[in-house]
Structures are given as structure tokens and as C-alpha cells.
Scaffold this motif. Structure first.
Motif, PDB file in Angstrom:
ATOM      1  N   ARG A   1      -1.324   9.290   7.943  1.00 55.91           N
ATOM      2  CA  ARG A   1      -2.667   8.774   7.747  1.00 55.91           C
ATOM      3  C   ARG A   1      -2.513   7.344   7.242  1.00 55.91           C
ATOM      4  N   HIS A   2      -3.274   6.437   7.818  1.00 56.01           N
ATOM      5  CA  HIS A   2      -3.124   5.023   7.465  1.00 56.01           C
ATOM      6  C   HIS A   2      -4.437   4.460   6.956  1.00 56.01           C
ATOM      7  N   ARG A   3      -4.333   3.557   6.021  1.00 54.48           N
ATOM      8  CA  ARG A   3      -5.501   2.951   5.384  1.00 54.48           C
ATOM      9  C   ARG A   3      -5.907   1.728   6.192  1.00 54.48           C
ATOM     10  N   ILE A   4      -6.935   1.915   7.010  1.00 59.47           N
ATOM     11  CA  ILE A   4      -7.419   0.829   7.861  1.00 59.47           C
ATOM     12  C   ILE A   4      -8.921   0.658   7.677  1.00 59.47           C
ATOM     13  N   GLY A   5      -9.449  -0.433   8.176  1.00 55.68           N
ATOM     14  CA  GLY A   5     -10.897  -0.660   8.111  1.00 55.68           C
ATOM     15  C   GLY A   5     -11.405  -0.633   6.688  1.00 55.68           C
TER      16      GLY A   5
ATOM     17  N   GLN B   1       0.805  -1.221   0.000  1.00 58.07           N
ATOM     18  CA  GLN B   1       0.000   0.000   0.000  1.00 58.07           C
ATOM     19  C   GLN B   1       0.836   1.268   0.000  1.00 58.07           C
ATOM     20  N   LEU B   2       0.235   2.330  -0.529  1.00 56.84           N
ATOM     21  CA  LEU B   2       0.761   3.672  -0.360  1.00 56.84           C
ATOM     22  C   LEU B   2       0.209   4.172   0.965  1.00 56.84           C
ATOM     23  N   ASP B   3       1.018   4.912   1.685  1.00 58.98           N
ATOM     24  CA  ASP B   3       0.644   5.311   3.035  1.00 58.98           C
ATOM     25  C   ASP B   3       1.194   6.713   3.276  1.00 58.98           C
ATOM     26  N   MET B   4       0.394   7.573   3.826  1.00 54.17           N
ATOM     27  CA  MET B   4       0.802   8.924   4.196  1.00 54.17           C
ATOM     28  C   MET B   4       1.033   9.801   2.968  1.00 54.17           C
ATOM     29  N   ALA B   5       1.384  11.056   3.250  1.00 53.64           N
ATOM     30  CA  ALA B   5       1.735  12.021   2.216  1.00 53.64           C
ATOM     31  C   ALA B   5       2.591  13.094   2.871  1.00 53.64           C
TER      32      ALA B   5
END
Length: 93
Positions: free
Chosen positions: A61-65, A24-28
Motif C-alpha cells: 500500500r502506498h501513500r499517494i494523492g 515515508q513509511l510504506d506498506m506493512a
């Protein structure tokens, strides 16, 4: 940038993880660092890193749920759309 931030234009950097597009891509990272015109702090955006000769504000910012990364569906384009959601939420939109 949407109205409500301290700048109209900002650069964004995305770290491409080994294994992308499965990973995954994560954060910016934003340069110049973003602030809200209201003065309210932006949560999880208080780390400044220097690379490529510029200071970059890391938005953690993380991609969860329900927003978890979906290999074969998600990509750089969907990550940018996800980021636009962060910006809107910070402005209360």
C-alpha cells in the motif's frame, strides 16, 4: 484484528526507511498472513517474506494523492491509523 479476518491477533512489522521521519513509511507486513473469512482475495497482499524466523505477508500500500506522507506531521502513529483504514476497507466497512 477486526472481525472478518482469519485471526483475532496478528503481529505487524513496519520497515523504517533510511531518512525517517522525512522519508515515508510504506506498506506493512502481517504475521500470521491474513485472509478474509469470505474467501475473497486481498489485493496486493500475495507476497510472503521470511524474516526474524517468521513468515510475513506484505501488504503493498502506498501513500499517494491526498494520503501522501507529510514530513513533520506523519509518523509511526499516523501510519498505524492509515493501516487500520486498509483493514476496514478490505472488510467493506
Amino acid at each position: 484484528m477486526p472481525d472478518g479476518f482469519n485471526v483475532r491477533l496478528a503481529n505487524v512489522a513496519i520497515e523504517i526507511a533510511p531518512g525517517y521521519p522525512t522519508a515515508q513509511l510504506d506498506m506493512a507486513y502481517f504475521s500470521p498472513p491474513l485472509r478474509l473469512q469470505t474467501g475473497r482475495p486481498i489485493a496486493n497482499a500475495d507476497v510472503i517474506e521470511t524474516f526474524d524466523g517468521h513468515q510475513w505477508q506484505r501488504w503493498s500500500r502506498h501513500r499517494i494523492g491526498g494520503a501522501a506522507w507529510k514530513p513533520g506531521v506523519d509518523n509511526l502513529e499516523t501510519h498505524f491509523a492509515y493501516m487500520q483504514g486498509w483493514l476496514s476497507r478490505e472488510l467493506g466497512q
